[in-house]
Design a protein around this motif. Sequence first.
Motif, short mmCIF file in Angstrom:
data_model
loop_
_atom_site.label_atom_id
_atom_site.label_comp_id
_atom_site.label_asym_id
_atom_site.label_seq_id
_atom_site.Cartn_x
_atom_site.Cartn_y
_atom_site.Cartn_z
N ALA A 259 -75.14 26.91 1.55
CA ALA A 259 -75.43 25.66 2.28
C ALA A 259 -74.58 24.50 1.75
CB ALA A 259 -76.92 25.33 2.17
N TRP A 260 -74.30 24.52 0.46
CA TRP A 260 -73.47 23.47 -0.12
C TRP A 260 -72.06 23.52 0.47
CZ3 TRP A 260 -69.04 22.63 -2.97
CH2 TRP A 260 -68.94 21.40 -3.65
N SER B 124 -74.24 16.83 8.82
CA SER B 124 -74.09 17.91 7.84
C SER B 124 -74.83 17.58 6.56
CB SER B 124 -72.60 18.15 7.54
OG SER B 124 -71.91 18.57 8.69
N PHE C 178 -78.11 19.50 5.15
CA PHE C 178 -78.01 20.10 3.82
C PHE C 178 -79.19 19.65 2.95
CE2 PHE C 178 -76.50 19.26 -0.58
CZ PHE C 178 -76.50 20.58 -1.03
N CYS D 268 -72.08 22.34 4.11
CA CYS D 268 -72.06 20.88 4.20
C CYS D 268 -70.67 20.35 3.89
CB CYS D 268 -73.09 20.30 3.24
SG CYS D 268 -73.17 18.49 3.25
#
Length: 200
Positions: A14-15, A73, A77, A18
């Motif tokens: 997910a990091w 985003s 996140f 983003c």
Amino acid sequence: LSQCTSADCLRVPAWWGCLFGIGANYIMHGYIWNFPSRFAEDCKKQPLKSLGSHPVDVFASLEVVAKLIQGSSLLCFLGSAGRSAAWEAVTSAPMWCWGILGSFVAAGQALNVATYNAIGNAGVYYGFKLGRTVPWCYGFPFNTGLRHPQYLGVVLTLFGALPLFVSKQLAAVGLPQMVIAWGSMYGIMSAMEQSGDNDS
């Protein structure tokens, strides 16, 4: 402090998702900078044609879309827990954090506004590569020795906001590292543009 410098976030998909959402804007900049003729041709076709009558105008419209994607985003996140943590961090931040925010954002946005006033949309959005005449500017903020004052303005804004949002929970998910990576993208953009700037 250890969480702010930890590489654990680099193992979280997910990091990276983003970061891609944030970085897509600079990929677009790189494409337009390096392939302006191709972009100009693209602007003659839908859906880009509906965004403006000139490639510079299309670029400016795309920039707005890119900023919305960046914000979305980041919010996705963080999720609801992260947004709550951010609100808690802001509301409980000491005054020195607000002082840094105020001074950095004021300086950063002054550079942004001055850049737009000095060279306009045509200068900001690669007009000299897209068929518009953009005279070299010798006034403020370019007379300060800064080659890319607008980019510095954005970085100051990002880093000025960071102390306000640093908490144990936000550091754990990699927000400080995200902001550092985000700011670094402007360094890459500056180096790319300086390699072929409009010096005449």
